[in-house]
Enzyme design. Structure first.
Site, mmCIF file in Angstrom:
data_model
loop_
_atom_site.group_PDB
_atom_site.id
_atom_site.type_symbol
_atom_site.label_atom_id
_atom_site.label_comp_id
_atom_site.label_asym_id
_atom_site.label_seq_id
_atom_site.Cartn_x
_atom_site.Cartn_y
_atom_site.Cartn_z
ATOM 1 N N GLY A 101 -10.546 -12.178 10.296
ATOM 2 C CA GLY A 101 -11.159 -11.824 11.567
ATOM 3 C C GLY A 101 -11.842 -10.472 11.596
ATOM 4 O O GLY A 101 -11.743 -9.696 10.647
ATOM 5 N N TYR A 102 -12.517 -10.196 12.682
ATOM 6 C CA TYR A 102 -13.295 -8.948 12.827
ATOM 7 C C TYR A 102 -14.059 -8.637 11.537
ATOM 8 O O TYR A 102 -13.816 -7.633 10.868
ATOM 9 C CB TYR A 102 -12.371 -7.777 13.187
ATOM 10 C CG TYR A 102 -11.876 -7.793 14.601
ATOM 11 C CD1 TYR A 102 -12.740 -8.004 15.669
ATOM 12 C CD2 TYR A 102 -10.535 -7.589 14.894
ATOM 13 C CE1 TYR A 102 -12.288 -8.020 16.988
ATOM 14 C CE2 TYR A 102 -10.058 -7.596 16.198
ATOM 15 C CZ TYR A 102 -10.946 -7.815 17.232
ATOM 16 O OH TYR A 102 -10.476 -7.822 18.526
ATOM 17 N N TYR A 133 -8.850 7.175 14.394
ATOM 18 C CA TYR A 133 -7.539 6.778 13.884
ATOM 19 C C TYR A 133 -7.547 6.685 12.360
ATOM 20 O O TYR A 133 -6.701 7.281 11.674
ATOM 21 C CB TYR A 133 -7.065 5.434 14.471
ATOM 22 C CG TYR A 133 -5.971 4.856 13.606
ATOM 23 C CD1 TYR A 133 -4.687 5.399 13.660
ATOM 24 C CD2 TYR A 133 -6.237 3.867 12.656
ATOM 25 C CE1 TYR A 133 -3.688 4.950 12.806
ATOM 26 C CE2 TYR A 133 -5.248 3.417 11.798
ATOM 27 C CZ TYR A 133 -3.978 3.959 11.881
ATOM 28 O OH TYR A 133 -3.012 3.534 11.029
ATOM 29 N N TRP A 192 0.818 -1.216 0.000
ATOM 30 C CA TRP A 192 0.000 0.000 0.000
ATOM 31 C C TRP A 192 0.856 1.271 0.000
ATOM 32 O O TRP A 192 0.319 2.361 -0.115
ATOM 33 C CB TRP A 192 -0.956 0.006 1.201
ATOM 34 C CG TRP A 192 -0.324 -0.440 2.474
ATOM 35 C CD1 TRP A 192 0.280 0.339 3.405
ATOM 36 C CD2 TRP A 192 -0.248 -1.785 2.974
ATOM 37 N NE1 TRP A 192 0.751 -0.422 4.452
ATOM 38 C CE2 TRP A 192 0.433 -1.729 4.217
ATOM 39 C CE3 TRP A 192 -0.673 -3.026 2.490
ATOM 40 C CZ2 TRP A 192 0.691 -2.866 4.982
ATOM 41 C CZ3 TRP A 192 -0.422 -4.155 3.264
ATOM 42 C CH2 TRP A 192 0.254 -4.069 4.483
ATOM 43 N N ASP A 203 -2.668 5.473 16.868
ATOM 44 C CA ASP A 203 -2.995 4.062 17.127
ATOM 45 C C ASP A 203 -2.123 3.550 18.270
ATOM 46 O O ASP A 203 -1.464 4.324 18.957
ATOM 47 C CB ASP A 203 -2.778 3.240 15.851
ATOM 48 C CG ASP A 203 -1.305 3.160 15.493
ATOM 49 O OD1 ASP A 203 -0.505 3.951 16.040
ATOM 50 O OD2 ASP A 203 -0.939 2.301 14.673
ATOM 51 N N GLU A 247 -5.673 0.310 5.730
ATOM 52 C CA GLU A 247 -5.863 0.752 7.111
ATOM 53 C C GLU A 247 -6.938 -0.056 7.825
ATOM 54 O O GLU A 247 -6.795 -0.387 9.002
ATOM 55 C CB GLU A 247 -6.210 2.249 7.159
ATOM 56 C CG GLU A 247 -5.040 3.172 6.828
ATOM 57 C CD GLU A 247 -3.848 2.966 7.752
ATOM 58 O OE1 GLU A 247 -4.042 2.486 8.882
ATOM 59 O OE2 GLU A 247 -2.719 3.264 7.339
ATOM 60 N N CYS A 298 17.626 3.615 18.041
ATOM 61 C CA CYS A 298 16.486 4.526 17.869
ATOM 62 C C CYS A 298 16.987 5.929 17.494
ATOM 63 O O CYS A 298 17.897 6.458 18.131
ATOM 64 C CB CYS A 298 15.661 4.594 19.142
ATOM 65 S SG CYS A 298 14.292 5.770 19.032
ATOM 66 N N GLN A 336 -5.844 -3.911 14.369
ATOM 67 C CA GLN A 336 -5.642 -5.054 15.269
ATOM 68 C C GLN A 336 -5.054 -6.268 14.552
ATOM 69 O O GLN A 336 -5.265 -7.402 14.975
ATOM 70 C CB GLN A 336 -6.972 -5.442 15.928
ATOM 71 C CG GLN A 336 -7.638 -4.313 16.668
ATOM 72 C CD GLN A 336 -6.903 -3.932 17.925
ATOM 73 O OE1 GLN A 336 -6.982 -4.618 18.938
ATOM 74 N NE2 GLN A 336 -6.162 -2.855 17.866
ATOM 75 N N CYS A 395 16.323 0.551 21.720
ATOM 76 C CA CYS A 395 16.692 1.942 22.008
ATOM 77 C C CYS A 395 18.060 2.316 21.412
ATOM 78 O O CYS A 395 18.271 3.457 21.007
ATOM 79 C CB CYS A 395 16.692 2.183 23.505
ATOM 80 S SG CYS A 395 15.064 1.973 24.275
#
Length: 426
Positions: free
Chosen positions: A85-86, A124, A28, A142, A41, A206, A46, A203
């Site tokens: 799902g969902y 979101y 995408w 998010d 999106e 980062c 989830q 970290c």
DNA sequence: CATGCGTGGCT
DNA sequence: TAGCCAAGCAT
């Protein structure tokens, strides 16, 4: 020492520089088509990137435009979503596609109210579409973003609270660099996905570690603060593989779930819940039933060491008797005159809030139905759950590609058909 | 604001 | 292994 203002500029510019070099090549991201951004999106809600990628390709190929999606049968959309799902996401996505076709001539709008007004698009996703696809300075907060911000700015508010997300949206808007809203939104999430991970954040590599308040306080592992979810409640269920006879020989019965609620609009094996007082689905007992089911018709089960009772014509261990009677009665109450003839398998399936412990029984149709008309006319046919479902079909293995099933039933059906067909070809 | 709504990968 | 978790939304 950084002033507040320079602090913000440091964060945003370092983050963007890092993103320019380290961003992943995702499907995408090869497009600026708002439709592609939108679909991605919704799928990513989830859901992990690796899981989404093949679904995204298939979905865009099958429904190349908003109008194509709007015109498709809902069952086709659900089939394309099968396993992801969902499933309300898929139904809402198509609903919104129809909304866009009717209200905006099939073109994704960019206005805040218009985008946020689309079915299935919350704060979101609205921010993500507007910033990523249209480069509009909008906040897309998010789980990733909340984790990054809670650590960098040492925000110890519970991220499960709506108020915390709202506060972070305001914060993000102060951070978006001029003209780079699209990259900034994605960079924030990309950092959360690749570096600022939930466990063992990296970290040391980062790009903003120098000014990360959470790390400087040694709290990077304990942030964000988040109330943990309740464990799923167990539910015992009895499912039926009803084997057809006569014109339905070789096929089994499936039904469509109600249009709302759990697994809405998906297809499944008929099944009933065992009241939680009835601890009928003992795995041990079920296995014993499976062992004796083959000989039960010969009436020789009494030879077994275990004592069995008769429930109709099927021989079952005592702890399963109530369950099998319950299954028989439960099926009949839905207008399915079927009789359990033996245990087939157990299956567990965990949703976010429920854990199904299913015991699956092979059943035979007691009549010689020419069609389902007798079933539908049955006076005892009660409403399926609260949903008034009355859509049943007889299917064989080849028909599985035409109906969308939740994963737990795919597992059971695949096992059943493959085992049966293997046995039949011997 | 809390709860309902899937699934698979990770530790 | 059995939790935890992952780019949320609707109600």
């Amino acid at each position: 020492m950084h002033t507040e203002r320079n602090h913000d500029r440091y964060f945003s510019s370092e983050l963007l520089n890092w993103y320019d070099v380290n961003k992943r090549d995702l499907p995408w991201r090869r497009s600026r088509d708002p439709y592609h951004i939108w679909v991605s999106e919704i799928m990513l809600q989830q859901t992990r990137v690796d899981t989404v990628i093949p679904y995204f390709h298939r979905f865009i190929e099958r429904f190349p435009t908003i109008e194509a999606l709007a015109d498709a049968p809902e069952d086709d959309v659900l089939k394309c979503w099968e396993g992801l799902g969902y499933y309300s996401r898929a139904r809402n996505l198509q609903s919104a596609a129809r909304q866009i076709t009717e209200q905006y001539g099939g073109v994704m709008p960019s206005g805040k109210e218009e985008v946020a007004g689309l079915k299935g698009v919350g704060p979101y996703t609205a921010g993500a579409i507007r910033s990523i696809a249209f480069n509009i300075p909008a906040a897309a907060v998010d789980g990733n973003v909340m984790r990054v911000l809670s650590r960098y700015f040492l925000i110890e508010d519970d991220i499960m609270k709506i108020k915390t997300r709202t506060r972070m949206e305001e914060l993000v808007l102060t951070l978006v660099p001029e003209g780079r809203a699209s990259d900034f939104t994605q960079a924030l999430m990309e950092l959360g996905a690749l570096i600022c991970t939930p466990k063992s954040p990296k970290c040391l590599v980062c790009p903003v570690m120098e000014d990360c308040a959470g790390r400087l306080e040694g709290k990077e592992e304990s942030l964000p603060v988040k109330t943990k979810a309740k464990p799923p409640r167990p539910e015992h269920r009895l499912a039926a593989i009803v084997e057809g006879t006569g014109v339905h020989e070789g096929k089994i019965l499936i039904r469509k779930r109600p249009a709302a609620g759990l697994l809405a609009g998906m297809w499944e094996l008929p099944h009933i819940e065992v009241p939680s007082g009835l601890s009928a689905v003992s795995t041990k007992g079920a296995a014993e039933l499976s062992d004796v089911s083959a000989v039960s018709t010969k009436g020789s089960a009494a030879a077994s060491d275990t004592a069995y009772v008769h429930s109709g014509a099927v021989v079952v261990p005592p702890e399963n008797a109530a369950a099998v009677i319950g299954l028989t009665d439960g099926l009949l109450a839905e207008g399915i005159p079927a009789r359990p003839i033996g245990h087939y398998m157990d299956a567990e399936h965990t949703f976010s809030h429920i854990q199904w412990k299913m015991s699956v029984y092979r059943c035979v149709w007691q009549e010689e139905p020419e069609s389902l008309s007798g079933l539908q006319a049955a006076e005892t046919a009660a409403a399926y759950e609260a949903g008034e479902t009355n859509d049943y079909r007889w299917i064989d293995a080849g028909d599985m590609e035409r109906y969308a099933f939740p994963n737990v039933f795919i597992r059971i059906l695949t096992s059943y058909f493959s085992k049966r067909d293997a046995a039949g070809s011997r």
